[in-house]
Enzyme design. Structure first.
Site, PDB file in Angstrom:
ATOM      1  CB  SER A  30      51.682  24.747  18.031  1.00 13.67           C
ATOM      2  OG  SER A  30      52.841  24.161  18.045  1.00 13.67           O
TER       3      SER A  30
ATOM      4  CG  ASP B 294      52.592  29.177  16.680  1.00 13.53           C
ATOM      5  OD1 ASP B 294      53.546  29.278  17.343  1.00 13.53           O
ATOM      6  OD2 ASP B 294      52.279  28.176  16.478  1.00 13.53           O
TER       7      ASP B 294
ATOM      8  CG  ASP C  61      47.410  31.928  18.422  1.00 14.32           C
ATOM      9  OD1 ASP C  61      47.519  30.758  18.555  1.00 14.32           O
ATOM     10  OD2 ASP C  61      47.846  32.453  17.618  1.00 14.32           O
TER      11      ASP C  61
ATOM     12  CG  ASN D   2      56.160  21.708  17.509  1.00 16.76           C
ATOM     13  OD1 ASN D   2      56.910  20.654  17.884  1.00 16.76           O
ATOM     14  ND2 ASN D   2      55.820  21.614  16.212  1.00 16.76           N
TER      15      ASN D   2
ATOM     16  NE  ARG E 118      52.909  19.019  13.371  1.00 10.06           N
ATOM     17  CZ  ARG E 118      53.584  18.366  14.082  1.00 10.06           C
ATOM     18  NH1 ARG E 118      54.023  17.079  14.069  1.00 10.06           N
ATOM     19  NH2 ARG E 118      53.739  18.932  15.423  1.00 10.06           N
TER      20      ARG E 118
ATOM     21  CG  ASP F 205      48.193  34.757  14.467  1.00 13.76           C
ATOM     22  OD1 ASP F 205      47.958  34.176  15.082  1.00 13.76           O
ATOM     23  OD2 ASP F 205      49.158  34.670  13.599  1.00 13.76           O
TER      24      ASP F 205
HETATM   25  C1  BG6 Z   1      49.096  27.109  15.168  1.00 20.71           C
HETATM   26  C2  BG6 Z   1      49.762  27.761  13.832  1.00 20.71           C
HETATM   27  O1  BG6 Z   1      49.563  27.669  16.161  1.00 20.71           O
HETATM   28  O2  BG6 Z   1      49.564  25.684  15.122  1.00 20.71           O
HETATM   29  C3  BG6 Z   1      49.200  26.886  12.698  1.00 20.71           C
HETATM   30  O3  BG6 Z   1      48.931  28.794  13.655  1.00 20.71           O
HETATM   31  C4  BG6 Z   1      50.153  25.440  12.949  1.00 20.71           C
HETATM   32  O4  BG6 Z   1      49.987  27.492  11.619  1.00 20.71           O
HETATM   33  C5  BG6 Z   1      49.618  24.815  14.160  1.00 20.71           C
HETATM   34  O5  BG6 Z   1      49.643  24.564  11.764  1.00 20.71           O
HETATM   35  C6  BG6 Z   1      49.991  23.431  14.412  1.00 20.71           C
HETATM   36  O6  BG6 Z   1      51.490  23.612  14.974  1.00 20.71           O
HETATM   37  P1  BG6 Z   1      51.977  22.366  14.946  1.00 20.71           P
HETATM   38  O7  BG6 Z   1      53.381  22.886  15.454  1.00 20.71           O
HETATM   39  O8  BG6 Z   1      51.388  21.427  15.929  1.00 20.71           O
HETATM   40  O9  BG6 Z   1      52.579  21.708  13.814  1.00 20.71           O
HETATM   41 MG    MG Z   2      48.574  32.245  15.726  1.00 22.65          MG
END
Ligand code: BG6
Ligand code: MG
Length: 213
Positions: A114, A9, A7, A116, A47, A168
């Site tokens: 994510s 984040d 993972d 991002n 998200r 995590d």
């Molecule tokens: C995960 C995080 O990696 O990505 C979450 O643990 C987060 O907390 C999710 O909500 C989505 O991320 P993003 O950047 O697309 O809003």
């Molecule tokens: Mg994570």
């Protein structure tokens, strides 16, 4: 152990903190006090699913258009944080572990819910580090659904039971189990007790420790 799927984040870098700060700010605007304990439920999920958890904590309902606006608002704060990130923020222990896995011929993958993730990997100069990357833009269902890990294994051409996931998030450990993979939790047994092994930091992991699972 033919592959280890990481993972992003909260495992390789402390972006989980930035997600929390941005969600906490949005929640406060909505009159919801988002505690660290409740934030555990937001980790690993998409998200929109995170926003829905916050709204349910406050007993709030919004239209889809308003929810999109709220999610965009949170994301704009998150992006401000990650734009400032430097490779030095990668957790201690990450490179020794990745290098040891590589030397042993074990594939390494990144699987993050994510959208991002690509930007974070770029800022950390990790965009060419993994054998495959699956992120939130490439999946239909986010963790705890196993899709993301199954896709990573498929990309690598390995069977799910030959993969170990490092996570995590409670949702991530559940996704790994549903994918038929072993999980290592980074954090506390209170949330991650379903994992085969729980450590408090990625620097506590070694090739041998993972292999012994
Ligand atoms: C995960 C995080 O990696 O990505 C979450 O643990 C987060 O907390 C999710 O909500 C989505 O991320 P993003 O950047 O697309 O809003
Ligand atoms: Mg994570």
């Amino acid at each position: 152990m033919k592959a280890v799927i990481f993972d992003l984040d909260g495992v390789l870098v402390d972006t989980a903190k930035y997600h929390y700060l941005a969600w906490k700010k949005l929640a406060a605007e909505l009159g919801v006090n988002l505690t660290e304990k409740e934030n555990e439920r937001l980790k690993g999920v998409s998200r929109m699913d995170s926003l829905k958890i916050i709204l349910s904590l406050g007993g709030l309902t919004f239209s889809e258009a308003e929810m999109n606006r709220l999610a965009d608002r949170k994301n704009s704060w998150f992006v401000e944080y990650i734009d400032q990130m430097k490779p030095e923020e990668i957790f201690d222990g990450v490179f020794p572990l990745l290098n040891a896995l590589r030397e042993a011929g074990v594939s390494i993958a990144l699987a993050s819910s994510s959208k991002n993730a690509a930007a974070v990997l770029k800022n950390l100069l990790l965009e060419n580090t993994f054998d495959t990357v699956v992120d939130g833009t490439m999946i239909k269902e986010s963790k705890p659904d196993p899709e993301i890990f199954l896709k990573a294994a498929d990309n690598l051409g390995v069977a799910p039971n030959e993969c170990i996931v490092v996570e995590d998030a409670e949702a991530g450990v559940e996704a790994a189990r549903r994918a038929g993979m072993k999980a290592v939790g980074i954090g506390h047994t209170e949330q991650l007790g379903e994992a085969e092994l729980v450590v408090d930091h990625i620097s506590k992991l070694s090739y041998n420790r993972l292999k012994s699972l």
